[in-house]
Design a protein around this motif. Structure first.
Motif, short mmCIF file in Angstrom:
data_model
loop_
_atom_site.label_atom_id
_atom_site.label_comp_id
_atom_site.label_asym_id
_atom_site.label_seq_id
_atom_site.Cartn_x
_atom_site.Cartn_y
_atom_site.Cartn_z
N GLN A 117 0.83 -1.20 0.00
CA GLN A 117 0.00 0.00 0.00
C GLN A 117 0.87 1.26 0.00
O GLN A 117 1.92 1.30 0.64
CB GLN A 117 -0.88 0.00 1.25
N ASP A 118 0.42 2.28 -0.73
CA ASP A 118 1.08 3.58 -0.72
C ASP A 118 0.05 4.66 -0.40
O ASP A 118 -0.98 4.76 -1.07
CB ASP A 118 1.73 3.88 -2.08
N ASN A 119 0.36 5.46 0.63
CA ASN A 119 -0.45 6.63 0.98
C ASN A 119 0.31 7.89 0.59
O ASN A 119 1.54 7.97 0.79
CB ASN A 119 -0.74 6.67 2.48
N TYR A 120 -0.40 8.87 0.06
CA TYR A 120 0.22 10.11 -0.40
C TYR A 120 -0.46 11.31 0.25
O TYR A 120 -1.68 11.34 0.40
CB TYR A 120 0.11 10.23 -1.92
N TYR A 121 0.37 12.31 0.59
CA TYR A 121 -0.12 13.54 1.20
C TYR A 121 0.63 14.73 0.61
O TYR A 121 1.71 14.57 0.03
CB TYR A 121 0.11 13.50 2.73
N THR A 122 0.08 15.92 0.77
CA THR A 122 0.72 17.13 0.27
C THR A 122 0.77 18.19 1.36
O THR A 122 -0.07 18.20 2.27
CB THR A 122 -0.03 17.71 -0.93
N MET A 123 1.77 19.06 1.28
CA MET A 123 1.85 20.24 2.13
C MET A 123 2.23 21.42 1.24
O MET A 123 3.29 21.41 0.60
CB MET A 123 2.88 20.05 3.25
N LYS A 124 1.35 22.41 1.17
CA LYS A 124 1.57 23.55 0.28
C LYS A 124 1.26 24.85 1.00
O LYS A 124 0.34 24.92 1.81
CB LYS A 124 0.66 23.45 -0.96
N GLY A 125 2.05 25.89 0.69
CA GLY A 125 1.77 27.21 1.20
C GLY A 125 2.84 27.77 2.11
O GLY A 125 3.94 27.21 2.24
N SER A 126 2.51 28.88 2.77
CA SER A 126 3.43 29.62 3.61
C SER A 126 2.96 29.60 5.06
O SER A 126 1.82 29.98 5.34
CB SER A 126 3.52 31.07 3.12
N ALA A 136 -4.55 15.25 1.35
CA ALA A 136 -4.44 13.79 1.20
C ALA A 136 -4.84 13.40 -0.21
O ALA A 136 -5.75 13.99 -0.80
CB ALA A 136 -5.32 13.08 2.22
N GLU A 137 -4.15 12.40 -0.77
CA GLU A 137 -4.42 11.92 -2.13
C GLU A 137 -4.91 10.48 -2.09
O GLU A 137 -4.85 9.81 -1.05
CB GLU A 137 -3.15 12.03 -2.97
N ASN A 138 -5.38 10.00 -3.23
CA ASN A 138 -5.88 8.63 -3.33
C ASN A 138 -4.82 7.61 -2.94
O ASN A 138 -3.62 7.84 -3.12
CB ASN A 138 -6.37 8.36 -4.75
N ILE A 139 -5.29 6.50 -2.44
CA ILE A 139 -4.42 5.42 -1.96
C ILE A 139 -4.18 4.43 -3.09
O ILE A 139 -5.08 4.15 -3.89
CB ILE A 139 -5.08 4.69 -0.76
N GLU A 140 -2.97 3.90 -3.17
CA GLU A 140 -2.65 2.85 -4.13
C GLU A 140 -2.45 1.54 -3.36
O GLU A 140 -1.73 1.50 -2.38
CB GLU A 140 -1.39 3.19 -4.91
N LEU A 141 -3.13 0.50 -3.81
CA LEU A 141 -3.05 -0.82 -3.15
C LEU A 141 -2.77 -1.88 -4.18
O LEU A 141 -3.58 -2.11 -5.09
CB LEU A 141 -4.36 -1.13 -2.41
N GLN A 142 -1.63 -2.53 -4.05
CA GLN A 142 -1.31 -3.69 -4.89
C GLN A 142 -1.52 -4.95 -4.07
O GLN A 142 -0.98 -5.08 -2.97
CB GLN A 142 0.13 -3.64 -5.39
N VAL A 143 -2.33 -5.86 -4.61
CA VAL A 143 -2.62 -7.12 -3.94
C VAL A 143 -1.90 -8.24 -4.69
O VAL A 143 -2.17 -8.48 -5.87
CB VAL A 143 -4.14 -7.39 -3.91
N GLU A 144 -1.00 -8.91 -4.01
CA GLU A 144 -0.33 -10.09 -4.57
C GLU A 144 -1.03 -11.32 -3.98
O GLU A 144 -1.04 -11.50 -2.77
CB GLU A 144 1.16 -10.08 -4.22
N ILE A 145 -1.62 -12.14 -4.86
CA ILE A 145 -2.53 -13.17 -4.37
C ILE A 145 -2.47 -14.42 -5.24
O ILE A 145 -2.21 -14.35 -6.45
CB ILE A 145 -3.98 -12.62 -4.34
#
Length: 393
Positions: A117-126, A136-145
């Motif tokens: 799983q990969d979670n992504y976030y951002t921080m922008k501004g002053s 917060a951004e969409n989550i990526e999930l790779q399932v190995e099965i």
């Protein structure tokens, strides 16, 4: 750059994670259980960016002690996982709970299973201009099965499993968090942050200090070493990078989960950006290790607390002591709890206690900016999706 504060986590002599043997004596209690599980999380600042949490679940009755720190990117001591690691590990544990429970319900034999799983976030501004915002951004999930379902059936099965996670309620609900504010023992109205329609809870104070560990033969969390490096767009790795006045950066926290033969989930957290140490967690729903909802709740509280520390460090404000009491409410899992529905959650409710020589208006601003820059309160107010990839093994 010099590290901020003392390394109290290492100096305490306590194991970082443990179940309390004396939760009732410490006076931790759980909220009224109105959806399926209700968790009350106490968090206090230790020193610098180090924090300690006690999390009590109404569903399990257990209380867990957890600690968090930050790495060189925040001039921390790197003595424990960062706050975002707890949300990622709790989320991937919850996904595994629901996928394996759904397999039992539908009679699907899973011979091998790994979640990446990969979670992504951002921080922008002053920060000086008070325009810095966490996202917060969409989550990526790779399932190995390895299983016998055909591709279409497998894809739908895995979608159903992720929707069944109680965390789905925070991801998809676009929930506005609610707050109560206390300054130097006195209740204070909030300014911009939405105010909870309830009395301010009593300050937990130093009740943390009376916690006694329950004996366990498991190492519930330990450092693994440097995270394998990968390219992250707008990623950061330099010391103190998270304390810059102006920011446009992207964070990437990974989690890799497998199910051990003893039924405990082993999860390796990956600190891709800001770059740092990888930690191994154990998670279980039967009391042997922290459950998924406990890890998630601790992560939200830890992240919110970090933003107070970051704000006052950057603007050199007076805040020698601060704590929160946070309530999270989740439904039972759609598969693991037998509801047959997508997971649900209520808005997070947080009581904030500030000891400060700053004015009432500055105390209100501390709350507003901390909520505004908190990645995980952004996670709750953003409609997020899980991007699913399947790899047969």
């Amino acid at each position: 750059m010099a590290r901020i504060g003392k390394n109290l986590i290492a100096d305490s002599g306590l194991v970082p994670f443990f179940k309390l043997a004396n939760a009732d004596e410490v006076s931790t209690d759980a909220p009224e259980n109105r959806k399926g599980d209700a968790l009350r999380t106490w968090v206090r600042s230790l020193s610098g960016f180090q924090k300690e949490a006690l999390v009590r679940s109404a569903r399990t009755g257990d209380t867990w002690r957890l600690v968090s720190d930050e790495g060189p990117y925040l001039n921390g001591h790197d003595a424990a996982p960062c706050p975002l690691a707890f949300l990622s590990t709790g989320m991937v544990a919850s996904f595994m709970n629901e996928i394996t429970a759904l397999a039992d319900i539908r009679g699907v034999e899973i011979r091998k299973l790994k979640l990446i799983q990969d979670n992504y976030y951002t921080m922008k501004g002053s920060m000086p201009k008070r325009t810095m915002v966490g996202g917060a951004e969409n989550i990526e999930l790779q399932v190995e099965i390895d299983c016998d379902l055909d591709d279409a059936a497998l894809h739908q099965f895995l979608l159903d499993g992720t929707y069944a996670s109680p965390l789905n309620g925070l991801m998809r609900g676009q929930l506005e968090s609610l707050f109560k504010l206390g300054r130097n023992g006195k209740e204070l109205a909030t300014a911009k942050a939405a105010e909870l329609d309830a009395p301010l809870f009593p300050d937990p104070g130093q009740h943390f200090d009376t916690s006694v560990p329950e004996a366990s033969g498991l190492t519930l969390m330990e450092p693994v070493g440097a995270t394998p490096k990968k390219a992250v767009v707008l990623g950061t790795a330099s010391g103190g990078s998270s304390l810059a006045d102006e920011q446009d950066r992207r964070l990437n926290i990974g989690a890799v989960a497998v199910l051990r033969e003893d039924g405990i989930k082993e999860i390796q957290q990956m600190q891709y950006s800001p770059y740092g140490t990888s930690f191994r967690f154990l998670s279980s729903e039967d009391g042997r290790a922290p459950d998924a909802n406990t890890l998630i709740s601790a992560g939200i509280g830890f992240c919110f607390m970090t933003q107070f520390g970051r704000f006052v460090s950057m603007l050199k404000l007076d805040l020698p002591d601060y704590r929160i009491v946070q309530d999270t409410h989740f439904s039972l899992g759609g598969a693991s709890g037998g509801t047959g529905r997508a997971g649900e959650a209520d808005p997070i409710e947080t009581h904030v206690y500030l000891q400060t020589g700053e004015s009432e208006e500055t105390a209100q601003e501390m709350l507003d900016i901390s909520e505004q820059t908190c990645f995980l309160h952004a996670f709750c107010r953003t409609d997020l999706k899980t991007k699913l990839r399947v790899r047969r093994v």
